[in-house]
Enzyme design. Structure first.
Site, PDB file in Angstrom:
ATOM      1  N   MET A  53     -22.118 -31.577  35.805  1.00 11.49           N
ATOM      2  CA  MET A  53     -23.426 -30.808  35.629  1.00 11.49           C
ATOM      3  C   MET A  53     -24.091 -31.292  34.272  1.00 11.49           C
ATOM      4  O   MET A  53     -24.642 -30.514  33.730  1.00 11.49           O
ATOM      5  CB  MET A  53     -23.261 -29.300  35.574  1.00 11.49           C
ATOM      6  CG  MET A  53     -22.240 -28.744  37.111  1.00 11.49           C
ATOM      7  SD  MET A  53     -23.052 -29.571  38.457  1.00 11.49           S
ATOM      8  CE  MET A  53     -24.504 -28.476  38.758  1.00 11.49           C
ATOM      9  N   ARG A  54     -24.045 -32.450  34.073  1.00  6.78           N
ATOM     10  CA  ARG A  54     -24.754 -32.886  32.872  1.00  6.78           C
ATOM     11  C   ARG A  54     -25.494 -34.404  33.030  1.00  6.78           C
ATOM     12  O   ARG A  54     -24.722 -35.118  33.973  1.00  6.78           O
ATOM     13  CB  ARG A  54     -23.567 -32.977  31.669  1.00  6.78           C
ATOM     14  CG  ARG A  54     -23.109 -31.840  31.328  1.00  6.78           C
ATOM     15  CD  ARG A  54     -22.295 -31.927  29.730  1.00  6.78           C
ATOM     16  NE  ARG A  54     -22.120 -30.712  29.360  1.00  6.78           N
ATOM     17  CZ  ARG A  54     -22.665 -29.973  28.757  1.00  6.78           C
ATOM     18  NH1 ARG A  54     -23.977 -30.256  28.297  1.00  6.78           N
ATOM     19  NH2 ARG A  54     -22.509 -28.692  28.329  1.00  6.78           N
ATOM     20  N   ASN A  83     -14.774 -32.344  45.793  1.00  2.00           N
ATOM     21  CA  ASN A  83     -15.140 -34.028  45.812  1.00  2.00           C
ATOM     22  C   ASN A  83     -14.109 -34.635  44.903  1.00  2.00           C
ATOM     23  O   ASN A  83     -13.549 -35.778  45.661  1.00  2.00           O
ATOM     24  CB  ASN A  83     -16.562 -34.018  45.345  1.00  2.00           C
ATOM     25  CG  ASN A  83     -17.528 -33.874  46.279  1.00  2.00           C
ATOM     26  OD1 ASN A  83     -17.884 -34.773  47.348  1.00  2.00           O
ATOM     27  ND2 ASN A  83     -18.229 -32.677  45.986  1.00  2.00           N
ATOM     28  N   HIS A  90     -24.910 -36.090  45.175  1.00  2.00           N
ATOM     29  CA  HIS A  90     -26.177 -35.164  44.795  1.00  2.00           C
ATOM     30  C   HIS A  90     -26.328 -34.580  46.117  1.00  2.00           C
ATOM     31  O   HIS A  90     -26.381 -35.119  47.220  1.00  2.00           O
ATOM     32  CB  HIS A  90     -27.465 -35.911  44.242  1.00  2.00           C
ATOM     33  CG  HIS A  90     -28.371 -34.879  44.168  1.00  2.00           C
ATOM     34  ND1 HIS A  90     -28.313 -33.874  43.177  1.00  2.00           N
ATOM     35  CD2 HIS A  90     -29.762 -34.470  44.646  1.00  2.00           C
ATOM     36  CE1 HIS A  90     -29.447 -33.061  42.908  1.00  2.00           C
ATOM     37  NE2 HIS A  90     -30.173 -33.353  43.890  1.00  2.00           N
TER      38      HIS A  90
END
Ligand code: GRF
Length: 207
Positions: free
Chosen positions: A92-93, A16, A111
């Site tokens: 990923m946090r 992305n 998402h």
């Protein structure tokens, strides 16, 4: 209008991030990727940033005594890039509230599910296991809860009988890249307006 300064947060592959950078580089988006913040020293996205000639900063949780200290370091690094926009791209946090308050309505996330369904990790697996027939991706402003915040755009894809987490993830990812680029373009054109939970400016009815 001057180009918006875009800061990317990523943890891994960075496809992305690549799509956003490519759209800036070819003029589709009136913006410039000015930096990458990454929480894994071996993430593939770091090689991409090096190829783009864009500075990256690695901030790993294990080097800090607690989440508050880690969040402080992230905020300090983010502020140093003076970004107009932060794009979470496979980050990923959960962002610290300090960051969210420092950049209100200026942090985007993608998402791989049609929110508010399937928040959290392994969203595509959750969709396969739940037996839904339509899945997709969502680009939204980041709020203080997990995968919440005002929704900007969503793209749906079918779920087939023989789908696995992998095949569904690939079908969704194909839609993620253009959906994220369209959203970043709209943001950089100052086209998005947030009123409560509603974001307008992306989905005007065709006349
Ligand atoms: C994407 O599916 C994104 O929606 C999710 O993590 C994946 C990251 O892929 N949050 P990449 O790092 O952008 O290739």
């Amino acid at each position: 209008m001057s180009k918006k300064r875009i800061l990317i947060f990523a943890s891994g592959r960075g496809s992305n991030a690549e799509a956003i950078h490519g759209a800036c580089a070819d003029g589709t988006v009136n913006g410039e990727v000015v930096g990458v913040i990454c929480d894994h020293a071996d993430a593939q996205v770091l090689g991409r940033a090096a190829r783009w000639g864009v500075p990256s900063v690695v901030i790993e949780k294990k080097d800090y005594p607690d989440k508050a200290a880690f969040d402080e370091a992230i905020l300090k690094a983010a502020v140093s890039f003076t970004p107009d926009l932060i794009c979470l791209a496979g980050y990923m946090r959960i962002c610290g509230e300090n960051l969210i308050h420092a950049f209100p309505d200026r942090i985007l996330n993608i998402h791989p599910a049609l929110l508010p369904s399937f928040r959290g990790l392994h969203a595509q697996r959750q969709a396969v296991e739940a037996g839904v027939k339509v899945a997709g991706c969502t680009v939204h402003f980041v709020g203080t809860g997990l995968d919440d915040g005002p929704i900007i755009t969503q793209v749906a894809v079918p779920v087939y009988d023989d789908d696995t987490e992998e095949t569904l993830s690939a079908r969704i990812l194909e839609q993620e890249h253009p959906a994220y680029v369209r959203t970043v373009r709209a943001f950089c054109d100052d086209a998005l307006h947030v009123e409560g939970h509603r974001v307008t400016g992306m989905h005007a009815k065709e006349k």
